[in-house]
Design an enzyme around this catalytic site. Structure first.
Site, PDB file in Angstrom:
ATOM      1  N   GLU A 125       1.899 -14.295  -4.012  1.00  0.00           N
ATOM      2  CA  GLU A 125       1.022 -13.129  -4.077  1.00  0.00           C
ATOM      3  C   GLU A 125       0.681 -12.807  -5.530  1.00  0.00           C
ATOM      4  O   GLU A 125       1.359 -13.258  -6.463  1.00  0.00           O
ATOM      5  CB  GLU A 125       1.725 -11.936  -3.404  1.00  0.00           C
ATOM      6  CG  GLU A 125       0.993 -10.607  -3.438  1.00  0.00           C
ATOM      7  CD  GLU A 125      -0.368 -10.634  -2.775  1.00  0.00           C
ATOM      8  OE1 GLU A 125      -1.288 -11.240  -3.374  1.00  0.00           O
ATOM      9  OE2 GLU A 125      -0.526 -10.042  -1.692  1.00  0.00           O
ATOM     10  N   HIS A 169       0.847 -13.967   5.710  1.00  0.00           N
ATOM     11  CA  HIS A 169       2.134 -13.687   6.347  1.00  0.00           C
ATOM     12  C   HIS A 169       2.055 -12.456   7.248  1.00  0.00           C
ATOM     13  O   HIS A 169       1.200 -11.582   7.081  1.00  0.00           O
ATOM     14  CB  HIS A 169       3.213 -13.477   5.282  1.00  0.00           C
ATOM     15  CG  HIS A 169       2.950 -12.314   4.375  1.00  0.00           C
ATOM     16  ND1 HIS A 169       3.192 -11.006   4.742  1.00  0.00           N
ATOM     17  CD2 HIS A 169       2.450 -12.258   3.118  1.00  0.00           C
ATOM     18  CE1 HIS A 169       2.856 -10.201   3.761  1.00  0.00           C
ATOM     19  NE2 HIS A 169       2.398 -10.931   2.757  1.00  0.00           N
TER      20      HIS A 169
END
Length: 245
Positions: free
Chosen positions: A87, A9
């Site tokens: 994550e 990202h």
């Protein structure tokens, strides 16, 4: 030959503030939005297209993917979201400033928490407001499935479970795949694909929003990999710099 595109990202608000993020659902910064637009433009200029996309359930990865696909006129393709692509969970460190945490616990300890593959940071407690058990996006998970902290090995285990069950079959069926995810998620995939040692993955850094292309054989073994820029493939060992977009 099979091609797989991995993208971390764009810069998040907590990347900008130098905070441990983990599963905290923070958005992209203005710079991160620009990075995502640039990534989409790079992929389009280099002639890439996709049949299906995979991402986490965290908005910084989802929004990056939306922007990339919008830039490529591919907003219509199927997008699969799964918590297993989240994550790494940073436990009780989530939300803390990294420099301040290093002053409190010592730089060596924080480095071990961040970079070792099998040491977990301090865990959240179940009464901590940061604990995700009541978040509706995780309602299908049993209590024991939801982490309170993770090391990289823990992250790799869930990422590879999803790789083998969902992503690998998609690639083998001939679909062109993009994965928009997170630094440690992509480190886990790169470690697996390139068969990296523990020492090799410790020093591996994944830049924000630079397309990483893997060329794979029919058994999904890597032939080579490279980053992409507006000018095409980037020479091995180099990472392109972002441009204002």
């Amino acid at each position: 030959m099979i091609k797989l595109v991995l993208i971390r990202h764009g810069q998040s608000l907590w990347n900008l503030e130098n905070r441990f993020t983990g599963w905290t659902d923070v958005d992209l910064s203005e710079n991160g939005l620009s990075e995502a637009r640039e990534a989409g433009a790079i992929l389009k200029k280099n002639g890439y297209t996709f049949d299906v996309a995979y991402t986490s359930v965290l908005k910084r990865a989802i929004r990056t993917l939306w922007i990339v696909l919008h830039e490529m006129d591919l907003a219509w393709i199927p997008v699969h979201k799964c918590w297993k692509l989240n994550e790494r969970h940073y436990g009780a460190l989530q939300g803390l400033n990294k420099d301040e945490t290093a002053k409190k616990y010592g730089e060596e300890q924080v480095h071990i928490w961040r970079r070792s593959i099998d040491v977990r940071p301090p865990a959240l407690t179940e009464d901590d407001p940061r604990y995700e058990m009541n978040d509706p996006r995780y309602k299908a998970l049993k209590k024991g499935e939801l982490p309170l902290t993770e090391c990289l090995v823990d992250t790799e285990k869930r990422v590879l479970a999803y790789w083998h069950s969902e992503i690998a079959p998609s690639l083998k069926s001939g679909e062109k795949v993009i994965i928009s995810s997170h630094g440690n998620t992509i480190r886990s995939l790169v470690k697996y694909l390139d068969n990296l040692s523990s020492d090799g993955v410790v020093s591996l850094n994944i830049p924000t929003s630079i397309p990483l292309v893997y060329e794979l054989d029919d058994n999904l073994r890597p032939i080579r990999h490279y980053y992409l820029s507006m000018d095409g493939e980037v020479p091995e060992g180099e990472i392109p710099k972002h441009i204002s977009f």
